[in-house]
Design a protein around this motif. Structure first.
Motif, PDB file in Angstrom:
ATOM      1  N   GLY A 113       0.717  -1.176   0.137  1.00  0.00           N
ATOM      2  CA  GLY A 113       0.068   0.001  -0.119  1.00  0.00           C
ATOM      3  C   GLY A 113       0.826   1.184  -0.313  1.00  0.00           C
ATOM      4  N   LEU A 114       1.735   1.298   0.843  1.00  0.00           N
ATOM      5  CA  LEU A 114       3.018   2.662   0.753  1.00  0.00           C
ATOM      6  C   LEU A 114       3.230   2.635  -0.857  1.00  0.00           C
ATOM      7  CD1 LEU A 114       5.131   1.846   3.960  1.00  0.00           C
ATOM      8  CD2 LEU A 114       2.774   2.998   3.672  1.00  0.00           C
ATOM      9  N   VAL A 115       3.711   1.854  -1.252  1.00  0.00           N
ATOM     10  CA  VAL A 115       4.192   1.722  -2.813  1.00  0.00           C
ATOM     11  C   VAL A 115       3.117   2.386  -3.388  1.00  0.00           C
ATOM     12  CG1 VAL A 115       5.346   0.488  -4.727  1.00  0.00           C
ATOM     13  CG2 VAL A 115       6.057  -0.051  -2.421  1.00  0.00           C
ATOM     14  N   ALA A 116       1.966   1.654  -3.595  1.00  0.00           N
ATOM     15  CA  ALA A 116       1.018   1.933  -4.283  1.00  0.00           C
ATOM     16  C   ALA A 116       0.514   3.568  -4.301  1.00  0.00           C
ATOM     17  CB  ALA A 116      -0.311   1.217  -4.105  1.00  0.00           C
ATOM     18  N   GLN A 117       0.577   3.909  -2.791  1.00  0.00           N
ATOM     19  CA  GLN A 117       0.351   5.385  -2.760  1.00  0.00           C
ATOM     20  C   GLN A 117       1.112   6.334  -3.737  1.00  0.00           C
ATOM     21  OE1 GLN A 117      -1.767   7.378  -1.040  1.00  0.00           O
ATOM     22  NE2 GLN A 117      -0.822   9.189   0.125  1.00  0.00           N
ATOM     23  N   LEU A 118       2.578   5.903  -3.639  1.00  0.00           N
ATOM     24  CA  LEU A 118       3.555   6.828  -4.428  1.00  0.00           C
ATOM     25  C   LEU A 118       3.153   6.497  -5.845  1.00  0.00           C
ATOM     26  CD1 LEU A 118       6.718   6.811  -2.380  1.00  0.00           C
ATOM     27  CD2 LEU A 118       5.367   8.514  -2.885  1.00  0.00           C
ATOM     28  N   GLU A 119       2.997   5.417  -6.223  1.00  0.00           N
ATOM     29  CA  GLU A 119       2.740   4.905  -7.855  1.00  0.00           C
ATOM     30  C   GLU A 119       1.368   5.764  -8.244  1.00  0.00           C
ATOM     31  OE1 GLU A 119       3.993   0.179  -7.991  1.00  0.00           O
ATOM     32  OE2 GLU A 119       1.956   0.743  -7.595  1.00  0.00           O
ATOM     33  N   HIS A 120       0.545   6.196  -7.523  1.00  0.00           N
ATOM     34  CA  HIS A 120      -0.886   6.759  -7.951  1.00  0.00           C
ATOM     35  C   HIS A 120      -0.274   8.319  -7.855  1.00  0.00           C
ATOM     36  CE1 HIS A 120      -3.813   4.060  -8.247  1.00  0.00           C
ATOM     37  NE2 HIS A 120      -3.632   3.346  -6.910  1.00  0.00           N
ATOM     38  N   ILE A 121       0.511   8.733  -7.037  1.00  0.00           N
ATOM     39  CA  ILE A 121       1.046  10.172  -7.094  1.00  0.00           C
ATOM     40  C   ILE A 121       1.820  10.566  -8.358  1.00  0.00           C
ATOM     41  CG2 ILE A 121       1.884  12.037  -5.925  1.00  0.00           C
ATOM     42  CD1 ILE A 121       1.118  10.755  -3.464  1.00  0.00           C
ATOM     43  N   ALA A 122       2.906   9.507  -8.407  1.00  0.00           N
ATOM     44  CA  ALA A 122       3.928   9.583  -9.327  1.00  0.00           C
ATOM     45  C   ALA A 122       3.314   9.731 -10.779  1.00  0.00           C
ATOM     46  CB  ALA A 122       4.960   8.609  -9.229  1.00  0.00           C
ATOM     47  N   ALA A 123       2.412   8.888 -11.036  1.00  0.00           N
ATOM     48  CA  ALA A 123       1.706   8.760 -12.565  1.00  0.00           C
ATOM     49  C   ALA A 123       0.870   9.972 -12.692  1.00  0.00           C
ATOM     50  CB  ALA A 123       0.801   7.469 -12.347  1.00  0.00           C
ATOM     51  N   ARG A 124       0.748  10.943 -11.880  1.00  0.00           N
ATOM     52  CA  ARG A 124      -0.254  11.990 -12.141  1.00  0.00           C
ATOM     53  C   ARG A 124       0.398  13.321 -11.951  1.00  0.00           C
ATOM     54  NH1 ARG A 124      -2.723   7.519 -10.232  1.00  0.00           N
ATOM     55  NH2 ARG A 124      -4.849   7.025 -11.194  1.00  0.00           N
ATOM     56  N   THR A 125       1.803  13.467 -11.624  1.00  0.00           N
ATOM     57  CA  THR A 125       2.265  14.631 -11.799  1.00  0.00           C
ATOM     58  C   THR A 125       3.977  14.439 -12.513  1.00  0.00           C
ATOM     59  OG1 THR A 125       3.331  16.289 -10.181  1.00  0.00           O
ATOM     60  CG2 THR A 125       3.412  13.989  -9.669  1.00  0.00           C
ATOM     61  N   ARG A 126       3.903  15.759 -13.168  1.00  0.00           N
ATOM     62  CA  ARG A 126       5.345  15.714 -13.769  1.00  0.00           C
ATOM     63  C   ARG A 126       6.520  16.167 -12.849  1.00  0.00           C
ATOM     64  NH1 ARG A 126       6.701  20.896 -14.032  1.00  0.00           N
ATOM     65  NH2 ARG A 126       4.944  22.463 -13.975  1.00  0.00           N
ATOM     66  N   LEU A 127       6.182  16.363 -11.414  1.00  0.00           N
ATOM     67  CA  LEU A 127       7.102  16.955 -10.600  1.00  0.00           C
ATOM     68  C   LEU A 127       8.002  15.800  -9.973  1.00  0.00           C
ATOM     69  CD1 LEU A 127       5.307  19.676  -8.715  1.00  0.00           C
ATOM     70  CD2 LEU A 127       6.905  19.964 -10.619  1.00  0.00           C
ATOM     71  N   PRO A 128       9.199  16.051  -9.706  1.00  0.00           N
ATOM     72  CA  PRO A 128      10.089  14.982  -9.062  1.00  0.00           C
ATOM     73  C   PRO A 128       9.473  14.874  -7.622  1.00  0.00           C
ATOM     74  CG  PRO A 128      11.443  16.436  -9.873  1.00  0.00           C
ATOM     75  CD  PRO A 128      10.068  16.942 -10.173  1.00  0.00           C
ATOM     76  N   LEU A 129       9.355  13.771  -6.963  1.00  0.00           N
ATOM     77  CA  LEU A 129       8.797  13.405  -5.612  1.00  0.00           C
ATOM     78  C   LEU A 129       9.930  12.802  -4.631  1.00  0.00           C
ATOM     79  CD1 LEU A 129       5.570  11.115  -6.530  1.00  0.00           C
ATOM     80  CD2 LEU A 129       5.862  13.767  -6.466  1.00  0.00           C
ATOM     81  N   ILE A 130       9.909  13.510  -3.478  1.00  0.00           N
ATOM     82  CA  ILE A 130      10.697  13.069  -2.468  1.00  0.00           C
ATOM     83  C   ILE A 130       9.552  12.201  -1.534  1.00  0.00           C
ATOM     84  CG2 ILE A 130      12.196  13.499  -0.373  1.00  0.00           C
ATOM     85  CD1 ILE A 130      12.988  15.994  -2.207  1.00  0.00           C
ATOM     86  N   ALA A 131       9.949  11.148  -1.076  1.00  0.00           N
ATOM     87  CA  ALA A 131       9.050  10.263   0.062  1.00  0.00           C
ATOM     88  C   ALA A 131       9.604  10.728   1.223  1.00  0.00           C
ATOM     89  CB  ALA A 131       9.050   8.850  -0.347  1.00  0.00           C
ATOM     90  N   TYR A 132       8.555  10.794   2.364  1.00  0.00           N
ATOM     91  CA  TYR A 132       8.882  11.125   3.625  1.00  0.00           C
ATOM     92  C   TYR A 132       8.400  10.049   4.464  1.00  0.00           C
ATOM     93  CZ  TYR A 132       9.363  14.280   7.722  1.00  0.00           C
ATOM     94  OH  TYR A 132       9.544  14.978   8.969  1.00  0.00           O
ATOM     95  N   GLN A 133       9.577   9.149   5.046  1.00  0.00           N
ATOM     96  CA  GLN A 133       8.959   8.139   6.021  1.00  0.00           C
ATOM     97  C   GLN A 133       9.061   8.699   7.491  1.00  0.00           C
ATOM     98  OE1 GLN A 133      11.325   4.665   5.503  1.00  0.00           O
ATOM     99  NE2 GLN A 133      13.011   5.559   6.700  1.00  0.00           N
ATOM    100  N   ARG A 134       7.844   8.887   8.003  1.00  0.00           N
ATOM    101  CA  ARG A 134       7.834   9.028   9.440  1.00  0.00           C
ATOM    102  C   ARG A 134       6.490   8.686   9.900  1.00  0.00           C
ATOM    103  NH1 ARG A 134       9.775  14.332  11.323  1.00  0.00           N
ATOM    104  NH2 ARG A 134       8.792  14.867  13.612  1.00  0.00           N
ATOM    105  N   GLY A 135       6.194   8.694  11.375  1.00  0.00           N
ATOM    106  CA  GLY A 135       5.032   8.109  11.775  1.00  0.00           C
ATOM    107  C   GLY A 135       4.725   6.621  11.276  1.00  0.00           C
ATOM    108  N   GLN A 136       3.511   6.560  10.756  1.00  0.00           N
ATOM    109  CA  GLN A 136       3.063   5.266  10.159  1.00  0.00           C
ATOM    110  C   GLN A 136       3.804   4.731   8.931  1.00  0.00           C
ATOM    111  OE1 GLN A 136       1.435   7.926  10.112  1.00  0.00           O
ATOM    112  NE2 GLN A 136      -0.491   7.766   8.874  1.00  0.00           N
ATOM    113  N   VAL A 137       4.698   5.491   8.423  1.00  0.00           N
ATOM    114  CA  VAL A 137       5.374   5.128   6.950  1.00  0.00           C
ATOM    115  C   VAL A 137       6.708   4.902   7.222  1.00  0.00           C
ATOM    116  CG1 VAL A 137       6.109   6.129   4.644  1.00  0.00           C
ATOM    117  CG2 VAL A 137       3.771   6.676   5.770  1.00  0.00           C
TER     118      VAL A 137
END
Length: 298
Positions: A113-137
């Protein structure tokens, strides 16, 4: 971005809680004068969680305007992926250079699910993403490989401080993948992170006392352990103890310290609360002591 402290600007509000664009401009000008490595508006310190979409648009646009291409602007985004995508599109339109994907809302999730969350966002923006792991991630090495393969996921900010896990993640990542120390009061753990190959860090202290943050960054970078230890012992460790007195002080103490220095940032928004009078007195004394250590004025 490893060449300077990563700045997470506060969001300026009027006393009635409404957004203060003029205060934001004045505050950003002071932050940029300290030459940060990047600006991260509308993230945790900037109270992303309390902004509506129009306010978010204004905060990101004001930061892009102030930065004027001098430093990268990395806007926060978060919640469930559909809402994160809405914020991502707003940040694109406002001119942000990249996005910091904050932990999703409320629920624990499996690695898929954590991977799918980023997959969905990455597929819908042209901007580079930095993932933030904290709390429940918290990503496993296998999940790190999967998100790094998405193409526009370019880095990871770590807020857990689990150095065993972090070392495994750095070993699993491609060579050009970026890592950032995002631990609370990151300077305290900066040497340990740097030993793992993660020298870049975010600094809440830069939001109100860039003189202290820059002095510590320079000392750590140059291996000046005497100066670093003086700042850690005389300012950062007591600040972390003060921060731990009440929930939310990681943001509200920072904002109160900025007000003590005359920055027009206003109060925090609920559910955060401003520091108690007793804690504010201790904060003022500690801030003065920290500034004395670097020869700066309150």
């Amino acid at each position: 971005m490893a060449g300077g402290v990563l700045s997470f600007p506060l969001t300026a509000f009027h006393d009635d809680g409404t957004l203060d664009p003029d205060g934001q401009r004045a505050y950003l000008a002071r932050q940029l004068a300290a030459a940060p490595g990047a600006l991260f508006p509308a993230c945790g310190t900037g109270e992303f969680f309390s902004l509506d979409e129009d306010e978010y648009r204004q905060v990101v646009a004001l930061t892009v305007e102030a930065a004027a291409g001098r430093v990268p602007v990395v806007a926060g985004t978060g919640y469930g992926w559909p809402q994160a995508v809405r914020f991502a599109h707003i940040a694109e339109e406002a001119g942000a250079d990249a996005l910091l994907v904050l932990p999703h809302y409320l629920v624990d999730a499996p690695q898929d699910g954590l991977v799918a969350q980023l997959e969905h966002i990455a597929a819908r923006t042209r901007l580079p993403l930095i993932a933030y792991q904290r709390g429940q991630v918290a990503y496993s090495p296998g999940s790190l490989r999967r998100i790094a393969a998405l193409g526009n996921v370019v880095g990871l900010k770590d807020g857990h401080g689990d150095l065993d896990r972090l070392q495994r993640l750095t070993l699993a990542a491609p060579k050009d993948f970026l890592f950032f120390n995002g631990a609370s009061t990151a300077e305290i753990q900066a040497r340990a992170y740097a030993a793992l190959g993660v020298p870049a860090y975010s600094s809440a202290v830069h939001a109100f006392a860039p003189e202290i943050a820059d002095a510590c960054f320079t000392a750590l970078r140059d291996g000046d352990h005497a100066t670093a230890d003086t700042l850690l012992r005389g300012f950062y460790a007591p600040f972390a103890e003060l921060r731990d007195r009440a929930p939310g002080y990681a943001v509200s103490l920072v904002k109160a310290a900025a007000r003590l220095r005359g920055r027009p940032v206003g109060p925090v928004r609920a559910p955060l609360t401003d520091p108690s009078p007793f804690d504010l007195t201790d904060l003022k004394a500690l801030l003065a002591a920290g500034l004395d250590l670097v020869g700066a004025a309150l």
